[in-house]
Design an enzyme around this catalytic site. Structure first.
Site, PDB file in Angstrom:
ATOM      1  N   HIS A  52      -6.695 -43.858  21.935  1.00 15.63           N
ATOM      2  CA  HIS A  52      -6.862 -44.249  20.672  1.00 15.63           C
ATOM      3  C   HIS A  52      -8.449 -44.002  20.285  1.00 15.63           C
ATOM      4  O   HIS A  52      -9.063 -44.207  19.355  1.00 15.63           O
ATOM      5  CB  HIS A  52      -6.796 -45.626  20.314  1.00 15.63           C
ATOM      6  CG  HIS A  52      -5.418 -45.939  20.560  1.00 15.63           C
ATOM      7  ND1 HIS A  52      -4.394 -45.783  19.746  1.00 15.63           N
ATOM      8  CD2 HIS A  52      -5.075 -46.826  21.598  1.00 15.63           C
ATOM      9  CE1 HIS A  52      -3.276 -46.315  20.197  1.00 15.63           C
ATOM     10  NE2 HIS A  52      -3.627 -46.947  21.166  1.00 15.63           N
TER      11      HIS A  52
ATOM     12  N   SER B  88     -22.105 -17.273  17.694  1.00 17.21           N
ATOM     13  CA  SER B  88     -22.479 -17.411  16.190  1.00 17.21           C
ATOM     14  C   SER B  88     -23.444 -16.119  15.801  1.00 17.21           C
ATOM     15  O   SER B  88     -24.531 -15.891  16.263  1.00 17.21           O
ATOM     16  CB  SER B  88     -23.127 -18.881  15.908  1.00 17.21           C
ATOM     17  OG  SER B  88     -23.591 -18.775  14.547  1.00 17.21           O
TER      18      SER B  88
ATOM     19  N   SER C  91      20.316  -9.892  11.506  1.00 18.68           N
ATOM     20  CA  SER C  91      19.875  -8.623  12.039  1.00 18.68           C
ATOM     21  C   SER C  91      18.278  -8.486  11.822  1.00 18.68           C
ATOM     22  O   SER C  91      17.686  -8.248  12.526  1.00 18.68           O
ATOM     23  CB  SER C  91      20.378  -7.424  11.175  1.00 18.68           C
ATOM     24  OG  SER C  91      19.837  -6.230  11.567  1.00 18.68           O
TER      25      SER C  91
END
Length: 453
Positions: A169, A294, A339
């Site tokens: 959690h 970046s 197909s």
């Protein structure tokens, strides 16, 4: 514009062309045509082996010459078939006409009407396409999964004694080891890969509506069911579906796609976990000279391999889901929707392959930051509360859970000093107090290390 990796609409054939090249022999238009040629020729040879009443088959040397048609099949040959298809507007009939012409050129004209004899197009498609899938899985996809599993197992052994906080959690929980947590994925993958390997690759072969109508009309004395079983199961090494409509019912193909999807889902889970560990600084990523993380932030070293894998696995699973849900459904004895869908079988496997390669690349860049992991463990002494209350229960100490809850469930960090002060306050003997104080976040990992072998 000519078709190149720069002009391709799909990134599978564009940006990721090199990463998916291994699948081109199995899922390209050329591959489909070549596999159809293979099935048509092997079917003709199987008819020769019966033999048909009144039919004098070619000798062994001629049979081997006939096999050379598919053994030496080239892209140039495939282009000839595409030119025929432009006239016929029927891809399988184009293959038949190509082979008849090849027989004429080889002086085998008297045999040409036994090419595609009594068959429907789906007898060829529903054997050629499963063969393509089977070969792609066995020669490319499964070996890549096996290699990735080996890598994960190796890393789990390297890290099997590295204690770390577990997180349930999103909160610190009973400690574990990095090796064991990584090994979880290896075990899951191995189980699902074994299941994938166990699924028979199905094929349909039985004439226009699955009843051998035309076969029986021409040669009523032959056991066509036994012939088809032998041809599909032994010659093609597929698994013949015996009672069908015009098409394979695709249930086992759906099972194969679902099995690959489960494998991919496990890898999505692993990608997200490793991504999270990287964000927590448990892992560092090797820096490659010249690479940019970046366009604006020079310091960035991003977990792009795991993000790339997650994205491609998601795309693969969306397509695999459609394949497994759509293919088993067809109107009456057959409609054409299967197909166009089957022609895309290679696309999700290509995205899967891209992901497998990205994960292999990403795992090779990982470096475990033991100092950071150890620091986090030492900052979470509350995680040994489970151990202390369980030991106290074993000696019938009154309400140990409640006492530990009162100490630890406050919203504040618990330190080693506080935990030891609590132990000192317990009404137990000195030996027990000494034993409890030996329990630390680093050594309270149970059998985690032993689970990695």
């Amino acid at each position: 514009m000519s078709l190149t990796p720069l002009t391709a609409i799909s990134p599978v054939d564009g940006r990721y062309n090199k990463a998916t090249a291994e699948l081109q022999p199995f899922f390209s238009e050329y591959a489909l045509i070549r596999y159809r040629v293979f099935v048509e020729i092997e079917y003709f040879i199987a008819l020769c082996r019966l033999p048909l009443p009144g039919f004098i088959p070619p000798d062994k040397n001629t049979i081997e010459r006939i096999r050379e048609i598919y053994a030496d099949f080239s892209e140039k040959d495939a282009l000839i078939i595409k030119e025929i298809e432009a006239v016929t507007n029927h891809d399988v009939k184009a293959v038949e006409y190509y082979l008849k012409k090849a027989f004429e050129q080889a002086g085998l004209e008297k045999y040409k009407e036994f090419i595609h004899f009594a068959l429907t197009s789906q007898d060829i498609n529903n054997t050629a396409q499963p063969l393509m899938l089977k070969d792609a899985l066995q020669l490319v996809i499964i070996p890549f999964f096996e290699s990735l599993i080996e890598t994960i197992q190796y890393l789990s052994i390297q890290w099997k004694n590295i204690s770390m906080p577990a997180y349930t959690h999103g909160q610190p929980a009973s400690p574990t080891t990095m090796g064991k947590e990584i090994r979880v994925f290896a075990e899951r993958l191995q189980i699902q890969l074994t299941q994938l390997k166990s699924i028979p690759v199905p094929a349909k072969f039985g004439g226009a509506t699955g009843n051998f109508n035309a076969h029986c009309a021409a040669y009523p004395g032959i056991d066509w069911i036994a012939f088809a079983d032998d041809f599909v199961n032994k010659t093609l090494q597929l698994n013949r579906s015996r009672v069908t409509t015009q098409i394979e019912h695709y249930d086992n193909l759906a099972a194969i796609f679902d099995a690959v999807k489960r494998l991919n889902t496990i890898l999505i889970d692993m990608s997200r976990d490793i991504w999270s560990y990287i964000s927590m600084n448990y892992f560092s990523l090797a820096v490659k000279k010249g690479e940019v993380g970046s366009s604006a932030m020079p310091h960035k070293v991003n977990p792009i391999d795991f993000e790339n894998a997650e994205g491609n696995l998601g795309l693969a699973n969306a397509l695999l889901e459609h394949l497994s849900a759509k293919l088993p459904v067809s109107r009456l004895q057959r409609d054409l929707t299967d197909s166009t869908v089957l022609r895309n079988t290679g696309v999700p496997l290509a995205h899967t392959l891209i992901a497998l390669k990205s994960l292999s690349k990403g795992l090779a860049k990982l470096s475990l930051n033991e100092t950071v992991v150890s620091r986090d463990l030492d900052a979470n002494w509350a995680v040994v509360a489970e151990a202390i209350q369980t030991v106290l229960r074993s000696i019938a100490y009154p309400e140990p859970y409640e006492k530990l809850k009162e100490l630890t469930r406050t919203g504040h960090k618990i330190t080693q000093k506080q935990m030891h002060a609590f132990i000192d306050s317990l009404d137990v003997n000195k030996k027990m107090k000494t034993y409890l104080k030996k329990i630390t976040p680093s050594n309270y990992t149970g059998l985690a290390s032993q689970m990695v072998r």
